[in-house]
Design a protein around this motif. Sequence first.
Motif, PDB file in Angstrom:
ATOM      1  N   PRO A  11     -50.588-129.012  71.594  1.00 23.93           N
ATOM      2  CA  PRO A  11     -49.268-128.726  71.028  1.00 23.93           C
ATOM      3  C   PRO A  11     -48.280-129.856  71.313  1.00 23.93           C
ATOM      4  CG  PRO A  11     -49.768-127.270  72.875  1.00 23.93           C
ATOM      5  CD  PRO A  11     -50.971-128.086  72.628  1.00 23.93           C
ATOM      6  N   GLN A  12     -47.352-130.022  70.394  1.00 24.82           N
ATOM      7  CA  GLN A  12     -46.368-131.087  70.524  1.00 24.82           C
ATOM      8  C   GLN A  12     -45.043-130.580  71.092  1.00 24.82           C
ATOM      9  OE1 GLN A  12     -47.347-134.264  69.930  1.00 24.82           O
ATOM     10  NE2 GLN A  12     -49.339-133.330  69.507  1.00 24.82           N
ATOM     11  N   HIS A  13     -44.657-129.380  70.720  1.00 22.25           N
ATOM     12  CA  HIS A  13     -43.381-128.839  71.150  1.00 22.25           C
ATOM     13  C   HIS A  13     -43.507-128.207  72.524  1.00 22.25           C
ATOM     14  CE1 HIS A  13     -41.507-129.435  67.255  1.00 22.25           C
ATOM     15  NE2 HIS A  13     -42.628-128.977  66.710  1.00 22.25           N
ATOM     16  N   LYS A  14     -42.425-128.227  73.247  1.00 26.64           N
ATOM     17  CA  LYS A  14     -42.412-127.664  74.598  1.00 26.64           C
ATOM     18  C   LYS A  14     -42.702-126.161  74.575  1.00 26.64           C
ATOM     19  CE  LYS A  14     -39.545-127.553  78.736  1.00 26.64           C
ATOM     20  NZ  LYS A  14     -38.242-127.911  79.326  1.00 26.64           N
ATOM     21  N   SER A  15     -42.146-125.472  73.597  1.00 31.44           N
ATOM     22  CA  SER A  15     -42.362-124.024  73.508  1.00 31.44           C
ATOM     23  C   SER A  15     -43.816-123.705  73.180  1.00 31.44           C
ATOM     24  CB  SER A  15     -41.438-123.408  72.455  1.00 31.44           C
ATOM     25  OG  SER A  15     -41.691-123.969  71.185  1.00 31.44           O
ATOM     26  N   CYS A  16     -44.445-124.559  72.391  1.00 30.25           N
ATOM     27  CA  CYS A  16     -45.856-124.346  72.059  1.00 30.25           C
ATOM     28  C   CYS A  16     -46.740-124.588  73.269  1.00 30.25           C
ATOM     29  CB  CYS A  16     -46.275-125.260  70.915  1.00 30.25           C
ATOM     30  SG  CYS A  16     -45.472-124.876  69.353  1.00 30.25           S
ATOM     31  N   LYS A  17     -46.391-125.566  74.083  1.00 32.56           N
ATOM     32  CA  LYS A  17     -47.138-125.822  75.315  1.00 32.56           C
ATOM     33  C   LYS A  17     -47.037-124.635  76.257  1.00 32.56           C
ATOM     34  CE  LYS A  17     -46.499-130.810  75.180  1.00 32.56           C
ATOM     35  NZ  LYS A  17     -45.890-131.980  75.824  1.00 32.56           N
ATOM     36  N   LYS A  18     -45.828-124.093  76.372  1.00 30.72           N
ATOM     37  CA  LYS A  18     -45.620-122.935  77.237  1.00 30.72           C
ATOM     38  C   LYS A  18     -46.416-121.739  76.725  1.00 30.72           C
ATOM     39  CE  LYS A  18     -42.101-119.866  79.112  1.00 30.72           C
ATOM     40  NZ  LYS A  18     -40.677-119.547  79.207  1.00 30.72           N
ATOM     41  N   ARG A  19     -46.390-121.534  75.422  1.00 25.51           N
ATOM     42  CA  ARG A  19     -47.106-120.394  74.839  1.00 25.51           C
ATOM     43  C   ARG A  19     -48.613-120.528  75.054  1.00 25.51           C
ATOM     44  NH1 ARG A  19     -46.828-115.572  74.830  1.00 25.51           N
ATOM     45  NH2 ARG A  19     -47.605-114.472  73.057  1.00 25.51           N
TER      46      ARG A  19
END
Length: 86
Positions: free
Chosen positions: A2-10
């Motif tokens: 994932p590229q976005h921070k929220s996607c990494k967290k998810r």
Amino acid sequence: MPQHKSCKKRLLQAEKANAMNRSTRSAIRASLKVIRTAATKAAALEEMPKLFSMLDKAAVSHRAGFCANRAANYKAKVAKVINGLA
């Protein structure tokens, strides 16, 4: 990745939930196996409260795909197995 921070967290949250669900499901299945392979009714009755506790906790938190009805169905099946033992 994932590229976005929220996607990494998810992604991390999903991995953690997957591990918890897997361990819960594994523990429930192991307990079911102990009850189904019990030689005596006393041995099965000794394991029953542990299994029921795990099922109730899984149903409350909706862990491992267990809702209240599914937990109740498991309990009914276990009770039927135990009552069938001599």
